[in-house]
Design an enzyme around this catalytic site. Structure first.
Site, PDB file in Angstrom:
ATOM      1  N   ASP A  43       0.860  -1.183   0.000  1.00  0.00           N
ATOM      2  CA  ASP A  43       0.000   0.000   0.000  1.00  0.00           C
ATOM      3  C   ASP A  43       0.892   1.227   0.000  1.00  0.00           C
ATOM      4  O   ASP A  43       2.121   1.108   0.002  1.00  0.00           O
ATOM      5  CB  ASP A  43      -0.965   0.002   1.191  1.00  0.00           C
ATOM      6  N   HIS A 118      -2.435   3.228  -4.667  1.00  0.00           N
ATOM      7  CA  HIS A 118      -1.953   2.682  -3.394  1.00  0.00           C
ATOM      8  C   HIS A 118      -0.537   2.133  -3.544  1.00  0.00           C
ATOM      9  O   HIS A 118      -0.202   1.086  -2.977  1.00  0.00           O
ATOM     10  CB  HIS A 118      -2.900   1.592  -2.872  1.00  0.00           C
ATOM     11  N   GLU A 183      -9.657   2.943  -5.745  1.00  0.00           N
ATOM     12  CA  GLU A 183      -9.399   4.322  -5.316  1.00  0.00           C
ATOM     13  C   GLU A 183      -8.302   5.025  -6.113  1.00  0.00           C
ATOM     14  O   GLU A 183      -7.551   5.842  -5.575  1.00  0.00           O
ATOM     15  CB  GLU A 183      -9.083   4.354  -3.808  1.00  0.00           C
TER      16      GLU A 183
END
Length: 432
Positions: A43, A118, A183
């Site tokens: 991440d 990420h 995202e």
């Protein structure tokens, strides 16, 4: 078991967890007959897997500046590596041991290697793989929006990812390989000449389709290696992709769409399966991400949406509990958020729907709590929290207080003089 995929996810990127704890988690999973460990290894805040071809991923990407005294979302970006000493990573030898240990317990370990977003930990090590070439460092806390992502127009990006995945596949025999896909803010893609050229060359309509191109290309690479791509439900936004498994987290819509398109899906909606959410009264609980997912709500979850017919329902292969670790900085906090909720989801995924009974489950959990005690698990007792509901009577000018817990037939003791209740205090039988 009712479902073939019965999973637990653990994020070790936000906060690194030692190898010894991973063994514990696998033992606890086996006790609950869970068979898929979704290992979130990458991440923005950390790269946790040794990749021999790219040593800087762990030399740089596995370490960040320690700002644990500040709130997660109040930590500024920094690329100062002089005191970046918070983190860690797993060597390939450690990973092989963990995968073998899991296999002995009938658990398959599914790695998650995030892309295209990420990945700021990777871009701190190899900034040339971003659209801007900037080195923004490994973030010490939350980042939003997530704009610093892999450049989809750069062939080097795909070479890098394929080389990384080749080493990952050598370590993990799992047929399913998770690539994230969630995202991704496309702001930099909109400005990037390489990304715009890729959109033009491939005849794509927009940046959403560019992400689908990205995912499809990685999926084809995995398919050639007899693996199947798993992604969060955002990978559907540029159109459906064949031979992929969708993990539905933003509600159940992604899973429903996937099944209707003929794709397999794993249900993990934030409403029921995000175990970083509060499980009791926020004033009585340690800091958590938000939301409210008590034990009974987890137990009441039904993974197969009513919108699906019988054939589509077969494509829902299971569900899993997600443990995102922004507010789980250590092993004890992971245990507190996981248990006993993991027992509830385990039963949802194993037992026939019509065999489930909350009162019966609650009764049987007393023995399970004893097991947790013997194992030294830091489990939550939040299901026993007493809720106080007030009811005003305007005629008698009085207020009745009704006390209740989610656990059926729990004995409640109370005082009305401000003292802490104990076993000798008044037993609650009717509203006060």
């Amino acid at each position: 078991p009712r479902f073939p995929y019965r999973g637990m996810h653990l994020d070790v990127a936000r906060h690194f967890m030692p190898e010894s704890f991973i063994y514990k988690i696998l033992d606890y999973m086996a006790i609950h007959k869970l068979n898929r460990f979704h290992w979130h290894l990458v991440d923005d805040q950390g790269w946790r897997i040794e990749i021999k071809q790219y040593p800087e991923l762990t030399n740089i990407g596995a370490w960040r500046v320690d700002m644990n005294e500040r709130h997660w979302n109040d930590r500024p970006l920094t690329n100062d590596r002089s005191n970046a000493d918070y983190g860690g990573f797993y060597t390939q030898e450690q990973i092989r041991r963990i995968v073998a240990y899991a296999k002995q317990r009938n658990i398959t370990v599914m790695p998650e290697i995030e892309m295209p977003a990420h990945v700021m930990s990777a871009l701190a090590a190899y900034p040339e793989l971003s659209c801007t070439g900037e080195n923004l460092g490994v973030p010490p806390g939350g980042v939003w929006p997530i704009t610093h992502i892999y450049c989809a127009g750069n062939e080097q990006t795909f070479t890098f990812i394929e080389n990384v995945l080749t080493e990952v596949m050598d370590l993990f025999p799992s047929e399913l390989i998770h690539i994230g896909g969630d995202e991704a803010d496309k702001t930099n893609w909109q400005k990037c000449t390489k990304c715009q050229q890729r959109i033009k060359d491939e005849g794509l309509a927009n940046e959403a389709e560019l992400q689908s191109y990205f995912v499809r290309r990685i999926g084809e690479f995995l398919n050639k290696n007899n693996r199947t791509l798993v992604g969060w439900d955002e990978i559907l936004e540029g159109g459906s992709i064949n031979n992929t498994v969708i993990m539905s987290w933003r509600g159940e819509e992604g899973g429903i769409e996937a099944a209707k398109n003929g794709n397999k899906a794993i249900m993990t909606p934030g409403s029921h399966c995000y175990f970083d959410h509060y499980q009791g009264d926020e004033d009585l609980e340690p800091l958590a991400f938000g939301g409210y997912t008590p034990l009974k709500k987890v137990y009441d979850y039904e993974p197969i949406p009513t919108q699906l017919n019988d054939e589509q329902a077969k494509l829902i292969i299971g569900a899993q509990a997600n443990h995102w670790s922004e507010y789980m900085p250590n092993e004890k906090q992971v245990e507190y958020m996981a248990f006993p909720r993991l027992a509830a989801l385990a039963e949802v995924l194993w037992s026939p729907k019509n065999a489930r009974s909350w009162p019966d489950f609650s009764r049987r959990m007393y023995a399970q709590y004893n097991r947790y005690e013997i194992l030294g698990i830091n489990y939550s007792k939040s299901a026993f929290q007493v809720k106080i509901n007030a009811e005003a009577d305007t005629l008698t000018k009085s207020i009745k207080l009704k006390l209740e817990t989610d656990v059926p037939n729990a004995e409640i003791r109370y005082t009305i003089n401000g003292n802490e209740p104990n076993i000798n205090s008044s037993k609650y039988t009717t509203p006060v």
